[in-house]
Design an enzyme around this catalytic site. Structure first.
Site, PDB file in Angstrom:
ATOM      1  N   LYS A 175       7.201   6.823  10.418  1.00  0.00           N
ATOM      2  CA  LYS A 175       6.681   8.183  10.315  1.00  0.00           C
ATOM      3  C   LYS A 175       7.316   9.066  11.387  1.00  0.00           C
ATOM      4  O   LYS A 175       7.541   8.633  12.508  1.00  0.00           O
ATOM      5  CB  LYS A 175       5.159   8.179  10.476  1.00  0.00           C
ATOM      6  CG  LYS A 175       4.427   7.498   9.317  1.00  0.00           C
ATOM      7  CD  LYS A 175       2.920   7.577   9.494  1.00  0.00           C
ATOM      8  CE  LYS A 175       2.194   6.990   8.309  1.00  0.00           C
ATOM      9  NZ  LYS A 175       0.720   7.061   8.450  1.00  0.00           N
ATOM     10  N   HIS A 206      -0.692  -1.911   1.689  1.00  0.00           N
ATOM     11  CA  HIS A 206      -0.839  -2.168   3.116  1.00  0.00           C
ATOM     12  C   HIS A 206      -1.361  -3.572   3.416  1.00  0.00           C
ATOM     13  O   HIS A 206      -1.493  -3.952   4.582  1.00  0.00           O
ATOM     14  CB  HIS A 206      -1.782  -1.139   3.744  1.00  0.00           C
ATOM     15  CG  HIS A 206      -1.068  -0.051   4.487  1.00  0.00           C
ATOM     16  ND1 HIS A 206       0.130   0.479   4.083  1.00  0.00           N
ATOM     17  CD2 HIS A 206      -1.381   0.597   5.644  1.00  0.00           C
ATOM     18  CE1 HIS A 206       0.513   1.418   4.939  1.00  0.00           C
ATOM     19  NE2 HIS A 206      -0.375   1.497   5.893  1.00  0.00           N
ATOM     20  N   ARG A 241       5.808  -0.813   6.528  1.00  0.00           N
ATOM     21  CA  ARG A 241       5.164  -0.069   5.450  1.00  0.00           C
ATOM     22  C   ARG A 241       6.013  -0.238   4.201  1.00  0.00           C
ATOM     23  O   ARG A 241       7.233  -0.393   4.281  1.00  0.00           O
ATOM     24  CB  ARG A 241       5.052   1.415   5.818  1.00  0.00           C
ATOM     25  CG  ARG A 241       4.250   1.701   7.073  1.00  0.00           C
ATOM     26  CD  ARG A 241       4.299   3.178   7.425  1.00  0.00           C
ATOM     27  NE  ARG A 241       3.508   3.485   8.611  1.00  0.00           N
ATOM     28  CZ  ARG A 241       3.977   3.476   9.856  1.00  0.00           C
ATOM     29  NH1 ARG A 241       5.262   3.174  10.080  1.00  0.00           N
ATOM     30  NH2 ARG A 241       3.201   3.779  10.879  1.00  0.00           N
ATOM     31  N   HIS A 277       2.987   2.121  15.641  1.00  0.00           N
ATOM     32  CA  HIS A 277       1.854   3.009  15.878  1.00  0.00           C
ATOM     33  C   HIS A 277       2.118   3.874  17.108  1.00  0.00           C
ATOM     34  O   HIS A 277       2.584   3.377  18.135  1.00  0.00           O
ATOM     35  CB  HIS A 277       0.572   2.213  16.120  1.00  0.00           C
ATOM     36  CG  HIS A 277      -0.013   1.618  14.882  1.00  0.00           C
ATOM     37  ND1 HIS A 277      -0.895   0.558  14.895  1.00  0.00           N
ATOM     38  CD2 HIS A 277       0.151   1.940  13.571  1.00  0.00           C
ATOM     39  CE1 HIS A 277      -1.242   0.259  13.656  1.00  0.00           C
ATOM     40  NE2 HIS A 277      -0.619   1.078  12.837  1.00  0.00           N
ATOM     41  N   TYR A 295      -7.455  -3.713  14.657  1.00  0.00           N
ATOM     42  CA  TYR A 295      -7.201  -5.040  14.107  1.00  0.00           C
ATOM     43  C   TYR A 295      -7.892  -6.134  14.904  1.00  0.00           C
ATOM     44  O   TYR A 295      -8.139  -7.221  14.390  1.00  0.00           O
ATOM     45  CB  TYR A 295      -5.694  -5.322  14.058  1.00  0.00           C
ATOM     46  CG  TYR A 295      -4.956  -4.460  13.069  1.00  0.00           C
ATOM     47  CD1 TYR A 295      -5.005  -4.731  11.710  1.00  0.00           C
ATOM     48  CD2 TYR A 295      -4.228  -3.362  13.494  1.00  0.00           C
ATOM     49  CE1 TYR A 295      -4.340  -3.933  10.797  1.00  0.00           C
ATOM     50  CE2 TYR A 295      -3.551  -2.559  12.596  1.00  0.00           C
ATOM     51  CZ  TYR A 295      -3.613  -2.849  11.251  1.00  0.00           C
ATOM     52  OH  TYR A 295      -2.958  -2.051  10.359  1.00  0.00           O
ATOM     53  N   ARG A 324       0.893  -5.680   5.563  1.00  0.00           N
ATOM     54  CA  ARG A 324       1.000  -5.065   6.891  1.00  0.00           C
ATOM     55  C   ARG A 324      -0.249  -5.374   7.708  1.00  0.00           C
ATOM     56  O   ARG A 324      -0.155  -5.748   8.885  1.00  0.00           O
ATOM     57  CB  ARG A 324       1.197  -3.558   6.737  1.00  0.00           C
ATOM     58  CG  ARG A 324       1.326  -2.778   8.039  1.00  0.00           C
ATOM     59  CD  ARG A 324       1.752  -1.345   7.712  1.00  0.00           C
ATOM     60  NE  ARG A 324       1.539  -0.414   8.808  1.00  0.00           N
ATOM     61  CZ  ARG A 324       2.401  -0.201   9.794  1.00  0.00           C
ATOM     62  NH1 ARG A 324       3.523  -0.904   9.838  1.00  0.00           N
ATOM     63  NH2 ARG A 324       2.156   0.687  10.734  1.00  0.00           N
TER      64      ARG A 324
END
Length: 313
Positions: free
Chosen positions: A185, A257, A161, A283, A292, A260
């Protein structure tokens, strides 16, 4: 809200406690917490206007009316898109789940659902477009083109990110091993490989450019610096990407993004396992990564046709 005396204070106290829980125990970022606060302050204003004094007084009808207001703006706020409404509903559900666990009362939002959303494909650019973008980032002389090339090469090589990239310290990158330590995160750490192109670009920046930029500042361990020697901001990093895209003449709308998304799409198109890509992206759930796979249906059909024993007669 405070002008409503006791009506507001009980709800505000519950919100304050919940946000503290998210910050301390869940480790959410400042940006995520700010989004929760905005959504829940709008919700609490709706409850106060409906005469509710405490979270446990809320009914299913209150919740349904709130969701309607989100879509229509009838509460005086800006009407929200389905995606933003779903985000706000998720915040409300989390708030009531927390309150119910704290005081043992039934959760009025247990059956609350947000609007259904079309599953949108992530935006990605082709490998040739990535090359054009990277080449365009290093046009010119001096420290800045070397920095910009290193930044974008690293973003595409690692799938980081943009906030993770600008927060990198010099010690987070091991060019000899070819790995970078990213803090994602919820302060979750992961180690991601760095490809040879990015390693060379970062090495060139560290040797030939960063010392010049650092000499203009007060000293910082951050890798990516602005022209004053201070840490490069997310906004400035986004500007680097946007300028490079304009130079490259890319027809797509390029966002922070984009690289990414392209990183994940190209890995999956090349045959990478979705769970490996999940780990690389950081994730929490493989479900997030699986979207994806929608970007490369031709590749999936080819794999199926070549691998499944009953794909052909």
């Amino acid at each position: 809200m405070g002008a409503d005396g006791g009506t507001a204070s009980a709800l505000e106290q519950a919100l304050s406690t919940y946000l503290a829980h998210l910050r301390v125990e869940r480790g959410l970022s400042a940006n995520t917490l700010a989004a929760y606060r905005r959504d829940l302050e709008r919700y609490l204003a709706h409850l106060v206007a409906s005469g509710r004094r405490r979270a446990e007084d809320v009914t299913a009808e209150d919740l349904s009316a709130f969701v309607t207001n989100l879509r229509t703006g009838d509460d005086g706020g800006r009407p929200l898109s389905p995606a933003s409404t779903a985000r706000s509903v998720a915040a409300v559900r989390g708030f009531h789940r927390f309150c119910s666990a704290e005081d043992g009362t039934p959760d009025p939002a247990v059956d609350l659902r947000g609007p259904s959303q079309a599953r949108r494909l992530p935006k990605a650019i082709s490998t040739s477009e990535v090359e054009r973008l990277l080449d365009a980032s290093s046009i010119g002389d001096g420290a800045v083109p070397l920095r910009d090339r290193a930044l974008l090469e690293l973003l595409y090589s690692t799938g980081a990110r943009i906030s993770e990239a600008v927060n990198l310290s010099v010690d987070d990158v091991d060019l000899e091993v070819g790995a970078v330590r990213l803090l994602g995160k919820g302060s979750k750490e992961r180690v991601v490989p760095v490809g040879s192109f990015a390693r060379r670009a970062v090495d060139a920046y560290l040797v030939r450019a960063r010392p010049e930029l650092a000499a203009r500042g007060r000293g910082t361990p951050r890798i990516f610096l602005n022209t004053r020697g201070a840490p490069l901001s997310r906004q400035s990093a986004w500007a680097v990407l946007r300028v490079a895209a304009e130079r490259a003449g890319l027809p797509h709308e390029i966002s922070p993004h984009t690289l990414r998304h392209s990183f994940a799409t190209h890995l999956l198109a090349g045959g990478a396992d979705v769970r490996v890509v999940q780990e690389l992206l950081g994730h929490a759930s493989v479900t997030t990564t699986q979207i994806y796979t929608l970007v490369t249906p031709d590749t999936l059909r080819e794999v199926y046709a070549s691998a499944h024993p009953r794909a052909h007669d």
